[in-house]
Design a protein around this motif. Structure first.
Motif, PDB file in Angstrom:
ATOM      1  N   TRP A 139     -39.284  -5.759  15.417  1.00  0.00           N
ATOM      2  CA  TRP A 139     -39.839  -7.089  15.631  1.00  0.00           C
ATOM      3  C   TRP A 139     -39.462  -7.683  16.990  1.00  0.00           C
ATOM      4  CZ3 TRP A 139     -43.714  -7.841  12.724  1.00  0.00           C
ATOM      5  CH2 TRP A 139     -43.743  -7.259  11.454  1.00  0.00           C
ATOM      6  N   ASP A 140     -38.862  -6.873  17.866  1.00  0.00           N
ATOM      7  CA  ASP A 140     -38.617  -7.381  19.213  1.00  0.00           C
ATOM      8  C   ASP A 140     -39.936  -7.359  19.982  1.00  0.00           C
ATOM      9  OD1 ASP A 140     -39.023  -4.761  20.072  1.00  0.00           O
ATOM     10  OD2 ASP A 140     -36.966  -4.446  20.717  1.00  0.00           O
ATOM     11  N   ALA A 141     -39.942  -7.899  21.173  1.00  0.00           N
ATOM     12  CA  ALA A 141     -41.180  -8.009  21.949  1.00  0.00           C
ATOM     13  C   ALA A 141     -41.821  -6.651  22.185  1.00  0.00           C
ATOM     14  CB  ALA A 141     -40.906  -8.716  23.283  1.00  0.00           C
ATOM     15  N   VAL A 142     -41.032  -5.648  22.531  1.00  0.00           N
ATOM     16  CA  VAL A 142     -41.585  -4.313  22.792  1.00  0.00           C
ATOM     17  C   VAL A 142     -42.151  -3.718  21.504  1.00  0.00           C
ATOM     18  CG1 VAL A 142     -41.015  -1.941  23.505  1.00  0.00           C
ATOM     19  CG2 VAL A 142     -40.167  -3.887  24.828  1.00  0.00           C
ATOM     20  N   GLY A 143     -41.467  -3.932  20.377  1.00  0.00           N
ATOM     21  CA  GLY A 143     -41.968  -3.418  19.101  1.00  0.00           C
ATOM     22  C   GLY A 143     -43.297  -4.042  18.712  1.00  0.00           C
ATOM     23  N   VAL A 144     -43.394  -5.343  18.878  1.00  0.00           N
ATOM     24  CA  VAL A 144     -44.638  -6.049  18.541  1.00  0.00           C
ATOM     25  C   VAL A 144     -45.759  -5.628  19.493  1.00  0.00           C
ATOM     26  CG1 VAL A 144     -45.744  -8.331  18.457  1.00  0.00           C
ATOM     27  CG2 VAL A 144     -43.470  -7.985  17.448  1.00  0.00           C
ATOM     28  N   LEU A 145     -45.457  -5.556  20.785  1.00  0.00           N
ATOM     29  CA  LEU A 145     -46.471  -5.119  21.749  1.00  0.00           C
ATOM     30  C   LEU A 145     -46.897  -3.678  21.481  1.00  0.00           C
ATOM     31  CD1 LEU A 145     -45.105  -6.640  25.084  1.00  0.00           C
ATOM     32  CD2 LEU A 145     -47.101  -7.395  23.771  1.00  0.00           C
ATOM     33  N   SER A 146     -45.940  -2.830  21.114  1.00  0.00           N
ATOM     34  CA  SER A 146     -46.261  -1.431  20.802  1.00  0.00           C
ATOM     35  C   SER A 146     -47.192  -1.331  19.603  1.00  0.00           C
ATOM     36  CB  SER A 146     -44.987  -0.633  20.510  1.00  0.00           C
ATOM     37  OG  SER A 146     -44.181  -0.539  21.638  1.00  0.00           O
ATOM     38  N   ALA A 147     -46.909  -2.117  18.587  1.00  0.00           N
ATOM     39  CA  ALA A 147     -47.775  -2.115  17.402  1.00  0.00           C
ATOM     40  C   ALA A 147     -49.180  -2.586  17.760  1.00  0.00           C
ATOM     41  CB  ALA A 147     -47.171  -2.991  16.310  1.00  0.00           C
ATOM     42  N   ALA A 148     -49.263  -3.658  18.534  1.00  0.00           N
ATOM     43  CA  ALA A 148     -50.573  -4.173  18.943  1.00  0.00           C
ATOM     44  C   ALA A 148     -51.318  -3.166  19.813  1.00  0.00           C
ATOM     45  CB  ALA A 148     -50.406  -5.506  19.676  1.00  0.00           C
ATOM     46  N   ALA A 149     -50.594  -2.505  20.715  1.00  0.00           N
ATOM     47  CA  ALA A 149     -51.221  -1.490  21.575  1.00  0.00           C
ATOM     48  C   ALA A 149     -51.690  -0.307  20.751  1.00  0.00           C
ATOM     49  CB  ALA A 149     -50.237  -1.042  22.656  1.00  0.00           C
ATOM     50  N   ALA A 150     -50.900   0.108  19.769  1.00  0.00           N
ATOM     51  CA  ALA A 150     -51.287   1.232  18.913  1.00  0.00           C
ATOM     52  C   ALA A 150     -52.545   0.895  18.119  1.00  0.00           C
ATOM     53  CB  ALA A 150     -50.143   1.607  17.970  1.00  0.00           C
ATOM     54  N   VAL A 151     -52.590  -0.299  17.560  1.00  0.00           N
ATOM     55  CA  VAL A 151     -53.762  -0.694  16.783  1.00  0.00           C
ATOM     56  C   VAL A 151     -54.992  -0.799  17.677  1.00  0.00           C
ATOM     57  CG1 VAL A 151     -54.799  -2.580  15.445  1.00  0.00           C
ATOM     58  CG2 VAL A 151     -52.469  -1.814  14.944  1.00  0.00           C
ATOM     59  N   THR A 184     -52.539   6.150  21.594  1.00  0.00           N
ATOM     60  CA  THR A 184     -52.167   5.652  20.278  1.00  0.00           C
ATOM     61  C   THR A 184     -50.964   6.402  19.723  1.00  0.00           C
ATOM     62  OG1 THR A 184     -54.470   5.036  19.843  1.00  0.00           O
ATOM     63  CG2 THR A 184     -53.018   5.241  17.927  1.00  0.00           C
ATOM     64  N   VAL A 185     -51.025   7.721  19.800  1.00  0.00           N
ATOM     65  CA  VAL A 185     -49.927   8.542  19.277  1.00  0.00           C
ATOM     66  C   VAL A 185     -48.614   8.202  19.988  1.00  0.00           C
ATOM     67  CG1 VAL A 185     -49.043  10.917  19.159  1.00  0.00           C
ATOM     68  CG2 VAL A 185     -51.400  10.421  18.473  1.00  0.00           C
ATOM     69  N   LEU A 186     -48.655   8.064  21.303  1.00  0.00           N
ATOM     70  CA  LEU A 186     -47.427   7.750  22.034  1.00  0.00           C
ATOM     71  C   LEU A 186     -46.867   6.378  21.661  1.00  0.00           C
ATOM     72  CD1 LEU A 186     -48.299   9.283  25.501  1.00  0.00           C
ATOM     73  CD2 LEU A 186     -46.486  10.024  23.944  1.00  0.00           C
ATOM     74  N   TYR A 187     -47.732   5.404  21.410  1.00  0.00           N
ATOM     75  CA  TYR A 187     -47.240   4.094  20.980  1.00  0.00           C
ATOM     76  C   TYR A 187     -46.608   4.163  19.591  1.00  0.00           C
ATOM     77  CZ  TYR A 187     -49.832   2.045  24.871  1.00  0.00           C
ATOM     78  OH  TYR A 187     -50.303   1.739  26.111  1.00  0.00           O
ATOM     79  N   VAL A 188     -47.165   4.991  18.728  1.00  0.00           N
ATOM     80  CA  VAL A 188     -46.669   5.086  17.357  1.00  0.00           C
ATOM     81  C   VAL A 188     -45.328   5.822  17.285  1.00  0.00           C
ATOM     82  CG1 VAL A 188     -47.113   6.124  15.091  1.00  0.00           C
ATOM     83  CG2 VAL A 188     -48.915   4.871  16.270  1.00  0.00           C
ATOM     84  N   ILE A 189     -45.180   6.885  18.049  1.00  0.00           N
ATOM     85  CA  ILE A 189     -43.978   7.710  17.914  1.00  0.00           C
ATOM     86  C   ILE A 189     -42.790   7.219  18.738  1.00  0.00           C
ATOM     87  CG2 ILE A 189     -45.302   9.752  17.290  1.00  0.00           C
ATOM     88  CD1 ILE A 189     -44.710  10.867  20.104  1.00  0.00           C
ATOM     89  N   THR A 190     -42.997   6.211  19.595  1.00  0.00           N
ATOM     90  CA  THR A 190     -41.866   5.725  20.410  1.00  0.00           C
ATOM     91  C   THR A 190     -41.482   4.313  20.035  1.00  0.00           C
ATOM     92  OG1 THR A 190     -43.379   5.070  22.159  1.00  0.00           O
ATOM     93  CG2 THR A 190     -42.318   7.208  22.364  1.00  0.00           C
ATOM     94  N   PRO A 222     -42.371   6.847  27.489  1.00  0.00           N
ATOM     95  CA  PRO A 222     -43.633   7.291  26.878  1.00  0.00           C
ATOM     96  C   PRO A 222     -44.714   6.218  26.872  1.00  0.00           C
ATOM     97  CG  PRO A 222     -41.792   8.072  25.569  1.00  0.00           C
ATOM     98  CD  PRO A 222     -41.234   7.088  26.574  1.00  0.00           C
ATOM     99  N   HIS A 223     -44.293   4.958  26.901  1.00  0.00           N
ATOM    100  CA  HIS A 223     -45.282   3.882  26.971  1.00  0.00           C
ATOM    101  C   HIS A 223     -45.998   3.872  28.317  1.00  0.00           C
ATOM    102  CE1 HIS A 223     -43.250   1.434  23.545  1.00  0.00           C
ATOM    103  NE2 HIS A 223     -43.963   2.436  23.092  1.00  0.00           N
ATOM    104  N   ALA A 224     -45.297   4.224  29.375  1.00  0.00           N
ATOM    105  CA  ALA A 224     -45.944   4.329  30.684  1.00  0.00           C
ATOM    106  C   ALA A 224     -46.963   5.458  30.683  1.00  0.00           C
ATOM    107  CB  ALA A 224     -44.899   4.543  31.780  1.00  0.00           C
ATOM    108  N   VAL A 225     -46.628   6.564  30.023  1.00  0.00           N
ATOM    109  CA  VAL A 225     -47.577   7.683  29.907  1.00  0.00           C
ATOM    110  C   VAL A 225     -48.792   7.247  29.088  1.00  0.00           C
ATOM    111  CG1 VAL A 225     -47.914  10.045  29.079  1.00  0.00           C
ATOM    112  CG2 VAL A 225     -45.748   9.399  30.179  1.00  0.00           C
TER     113      VAL A 225
END
Length: 156
Positions: free
Chosen positions: A10-22, A150-156, A87-90
């Motif tokens: 639930w930190d900023a990176v986690g929330v942004l990662s979830a939104a980016a993955a979706v 999507t995969v990279l956002y989910v696994i990191t 991995p988010h940069a990739v």
């Protein structure tokens, strides 16, 4: 726990990662559908019908919701490239180059050329055969790029 840097889901990176993955996953699904069956279906009908249908799709897809998801995935990716793990940069690079870049350099210009043609003419029919082949081939690239992001956002 500090929500911006706490390191949890639930930190900023986690929330942004979830939104980016979706968002990148939704885009991947749209591209996947076109690659797997939409373009095949359009290629199975007479050229004048395929041209008319694709022109209509190209017009009606431009909605505020689609644009928000399509652009939002890229914007989230850029933010995560700065804030998140490598991995988010990739993932962001995959999306920006493989989706934005390919869309702008390939698919949209071909859509504009198709839109300038009159369905039912010999010129439109001749263009259609090549359009189907090359548009779909480059759409496969967009599908792989957005799915990879999507995969990279989910696994990191």
């Amino acid at each position: 726990m500090d929500l911006a840097t706490g390191g949890g889901p639930w930190d900023a990176v986690g929330v942004l990662s979830a939104a980016a993955a979706v968002s990148s996953g939704l885009v991947a699904g749209i591209f996947f559908a076109f690659s797997v069956f939409v373009m095949r279906a359009l290629g199975a009908v007479p050229p004048e019908s395929g041209v008319a249908a694709m022109r209509s799709i190209n017009r009606v897809i431009i909605t505020p919701l689609f644009i928000a998801v399509f652009l939002g995935a890229g914007a989230l990716g850029v933010a995560l490239a700065v804030l998140g793990p490598w991995p988010h940069a990739v993932a962001a690079a995959l999306y920006v180059v493989g989706v934005f870049g390919v869309t702008g350099a390939r698919n949209v210009p071909w859509n504009n050329e198709l839109d300038a043609l009159t369905p039912g003419t010999a010129e439109a029919a001749a263009y259609w055969a090549g359009y189907l082949r090359r548009w779909t081939a480059w759409n496969h690239v967009r599908t792989v790029a957005s799915t990879g992001a999507t995969v990279l956002y989910v696994i990191t």
